[in-house]
Design an enzyme around this catalytic site. Structure first.
Site, short mmCIF file in Angstrom:
data_model
loop_
_atom_site.label_atom_id
_atom_site.label_comp_id
_atom_site.label_asym_id
_atom_site.label_seq_id
_atom_site.Cartn_x
_atom_site.Cartn_y
_atom_site.Cartn_z
N LEU A 1 46.37 39.85 31.62
CA LEU A 1 47.12 41.02 31.17
C LEU A 1 48.57 40.66 30.86
CD1 LEU A 1 45.72 43.89 33.44
CD2 LEU A 1 44.84 42.94 31.29
N LEU B 1 55.57 34.18 44.51
CA LEU B 1 55.99 35.48 45.06
C LEU B 1 56.21 35.43 46.57
CD1 LEU B 1 53.60 37.65 42.88
CD2 LEU B 1 56.10 37.87 42.92
N GLY C 1 50.04 38.07 41.32
CA GLY C 1 49.31 38.05 42.59
C GLY C 1 47.84 37.74 42.36
N VAL C 2 47.12 37.70 43.46
CA VAL C 2 45.69 37.41 43.41
C VAL C 2 44.98 38.64 42.81
CG1 VAL C 2 43.65 37.02 44.85
CG2 VAL C 2 45.81 35.83 45.36
N ASN D 1 41.49 49.59 40.98
CA ASN D 1 40.41 50.51 41.36
C ASN D 1 39.76 50.08 42.68
OD1 ASN D 1 37.56 49.11 40.77
ND2 ASN D 1 38.98 48.40 39.22
N HIS D 2 39.97 48.80 43.09
CA HIS D 2 39.32 48.32 44.32
C HIS D 2 39.97 48.86 45.60
CE1 HIS D 2 36.42 46.10 42.09
NE2 HIS D 2 37.41 45.67 41.32
N TYR E 1 41.08 42.01 48.92
CA TYR E 1 41.87 42.23 47.70
C TYR E 1 42.25 43.71 47.56
CZ TYR E 1 42.55 43.02 42.66
OH TYR E 1 43.02 43.44 41.44
N SER F 1 40.45 46.04 32.56
CA SER F 1 41.17 45.88 31.29
C SER F 1 40.81 44.54 30.66
CB SER F 1 42.68 46.02 31.53
OG SER F 1 43.33 46.21 30.30
N ARG G 1 28.87 49.50 34.39
CA ARG G 1 29.96 50.05 35.22
C ARG G 1 31.26 50.17 34.43
NH1 ARG G 1 33.80 47.02 37.57
NH2 ARG G 1 35.13 48.07 39.10
P1 NAI Z 1 45.26 37.29 36.43
O1 NAI Z 1 44.67 36.68 37.66
O2 NAI Z 1 44.81 36.78 35.11
O3 NAI Z 1 46.85 37.20 36.50
C1 NAI Z 1 47.56 37.24 37.70
C2 NAI Z 1 48.69 36.23 37.61
O4 NAI Z 1 49.39 36.25 38.86
C3 NAI Z 1 48.20 34.80 37.37
O5 NAI Z 1 48.79 34.25 36.20
C4 NAI Z 1 48.61 34.05 38.61
O6 NAI Z 1 49.03 32.71 38.36
C5 NAI Z 1 49.75 34.90 39.17
N1 NAI Z 1 49.86 34.72 40.62
C6 NAI Z 1 48.85 34.65 41.53
N2 NAI Z 1 49.34 34.39 42.75
C7 NAI Z 1 50.70 34.30 42.61
C8 NAI Z 1 51.74 34.05 43.52
N3 NAI Z 1 51.49 33.83 44.82
N4 NAI Z 1 53.00 34.01 43.04
C9 NAI Z 1 53.25 34.24 41.71
N5 NAI Z 1 52.30 34.48 40.81
C10 NAI Z 1 51.03 34.52 41.25
O7 NAI Z 1 44.99 38.86 36.54
P2 NAI Z 1 45.07 39.96 35.38
O8 NAI Z 1 43.70 40.32 34.99
O9 NAI Z 1 46.04 39.56 34.36
O10 NAI Z 1 45.64 41.20 36.21
C11 NAI Z 1 47.03 41.42 36.32
C12 NAI Z 1 47.27 42.37 37.49
O11 NAI Z 1 46.55 43.56 37.29
C13 NAI Z 1 46.83 41.81 38.83
O12 NAI Z 1 47.74 42.18 39.82
C14 NAI Z 1 45.48 42.46 39.08
O13 NAI Z 1 45.23 42.62 40.46
C15 NAI Z 1 45.70 43.81 38.39
N6 NAI Z 1 44.44 44.37 37.91
C16 NAI Z 1 43.83 43.86 36.79
C17 NAI Z 1 42.66 44.40 36.33
C18 NAI Z 1 41.99 43.93 35.08
O14 NAI Z 1 41.00 44.54 34.68
N7 NAI Z 1 42.45 42.89 34.41
C19 NAI Z 1 42.00 45.52 37.06
C20 NAI Z 1 42.73 45.96 38.23
C21 NAI Z 1 43.90 45.40 38.62
C1 15L Z 2 40.20 44.13 39.27
O1 15L Z 2 40.97 44.56 40.12
C2 15L Z 2 40.29 42.72 38.80
O2 15L Z 2 41.60 42.25 38.78
C3 15L Z 2 39.66 42.51 37.43
O3 15L Z 2 39.48 41.12 37.24
C4 15L Z 2 38.34 43.26 37.26
O4 15L Z 2 37.35 42.64 37.97
C5 15L Z 2 38.50 44.72 37.63
O5 15L Z 2 39.18 44.91 38.86
C6 15L Z 2 37.19 45.50 37.72
O6 15L Z 2 36.95 46.16 38.71
O7 15L Z 2 36.41 45.44 36.76
#
Ligand code: NAI
Ligand code: 15L
Length: 275
Positions: free
Chosen positions: A23, A62, A83-84, A122-123, A146, A176, A184
């Site tokens: 994202l 972080l 974050g994770v 959503n988790h 998580y 996203s 789902r």
């Molecule tokens: P992603 O895993 O691709 O990106 C997360 C980024 O955070 C990574 O680039 C990673 O290197 C960085 N990161 C991880 N641990 C870190 C640390 N200790 N210090 C600094 N940076 C760190 O995840 P994505 O899909 O881009 O999601 C972005 C955010 O949105 C996340 O917080 C995720 O939990 C949240 N999210 C995303 C969803 C989705 O559908 N993509 C759904 C729900 C939540």
């Molecule tokens: C999340 O929170 C995750 O970051 C993403 O990778 C997806 O798995 C999403 O939820 C989901 O529930 O589909």
């Protein structure tokens, strides 16, 4: 990418954490339209020399409180994606999502940052069933470490609003991705354009305190009620419905006894956090 409005509200400096992630890469060019300077940060991949005009790149873990303190210097508002992002063992979640979020809010407090958009998930609500409707006031039922860490992040946001007046919109993002990947996700899908609309609304709504909003597109099937978040002014304009036939053809049969089908969190409800 959305057509930038004629007179966009411009921030002096926005900070985007998690900028190297899925994202983050998507929002990077989009957020540039709304600020004079975009500070990009991640623990991975980003090199300061890769910054283009109007960008600064500041690598940062972080969990490193001192580094996060410096990261927030001179920032107007934060979009916190770092974050994770999946179910993992406790240690990385503790570092990125527990210590990380506290470090971020402490730094925001010290530097007088007024608003944070927090990528929750959503988790936080994953153990509600798919036949239940949840809203911002439903008690959290996380589906693993998580989801628990995201519930903690929302509580930190509430504390920093109640005690120090830092505003947050916690977006419980559904799924996203470019397209919904399974049945789902027909309910949880958030298009990238709607993600941009939502982040922009969360950054610019006049009064948010600490607000919680579910981040999905205008999907016909949904188990989220955003009544309590109307003041944010988010109107999704995309829908998963256009993918329904293809998704159902790919996944014609579902096992109604499978916890991943029963619960909103899908596969996360049976992911093994201990490896
Ligand atoms: P992603 O895993 O691709 O990106 C997360 C980024 O955070 C990574 O680039 C990673 O290197 C960085 N990161 C991880 N641990 C870190 C640390 N200790 N210090 C600094 N940076 C760190 O995840 P994505 O899909 O881009 O999601 C972005 C955010 O949105 C996340 O917080 C995720 O939990 C949240 N999210 C995303 C969803 C989705 O559908 N993509 C759904 C729900 C939540
Ligand atoms: C999340 O929170 C995750 O970051 C993403 O990778 C997806 O798995 C999403 O939820 C989901 O529930 O589909």
């Amino acid at each position: 990418m959305l057509q930038t409005p004629a007179t966009p509200l411009r921030f002096e400096r926005l900070l985007l954490t998690g900028a190297a992630g899925g994202l983050g890469r998507e929002l990077r060019p989009r957020l540039k339209a709304y600020c004079n300077s975009l500070r990009l940060s991640d623990i991975n991949t980003l090199q300061p020399e890769q910054a283009s005009s109007g960008e600064e790149i500041v690598p940062c873990a972080l969990q490193d409180a001192q580094a996060v303190m410096k990261l927030l210097e001179g920032v107007s508002a934060v979009v916190h994606l770092g974050g994770v992002s999946t179910e993992q063992p406790w240690e990385p979640i503790l570092a990125g999502n527990i210590m990380g979020v506290v470090n971020l809010y402490e730094a925001a407090r010290k530097h007088g940052v007024g608003r944070i958009v927090f990528a929750s998930s959503n988790h936080v609500m994953g153990f509600y069933r798919q036949d239940q409707v949840v809203d911002a006031k439903s008690p959290p039922r996380p589906d693993g470490f998580y989801g628990l860490s995201k519930a903690f992040g929302e509580d930190v946001a509430q504390l920093y609003w109640d005690r120090w007046g830092i505003e947050t919109v916690s977006i419980r993002i559904g799924s996203s991705f470019p397209e919904p990947r399974d049945r789902r996700m027909l309910a949880t899908w958030l298009s990238y354009d709607d993600l941009e609309r939502l982040v922009l609304a969360a950054l610019t709504a006049p009064v948010v305190g600490h607000s919680i909003i579910y981040g999905t597109s205008d999907n016909q099937a949904s188990w989220y009620d955003n009544t309590h978040a109307r003041h944010i002014g988010f109107r999704p304009q995309d829908t998963s419905d256009i993918f329904r036939a293809a998704v159902e053809a790919r996944q014609p049969v579902i096992d109604k006894h499978d916890p991943a089908v029963i619960y909103q969190g899908g596969g996360f409800v049976k992911a093994a956090p201990h490896g």
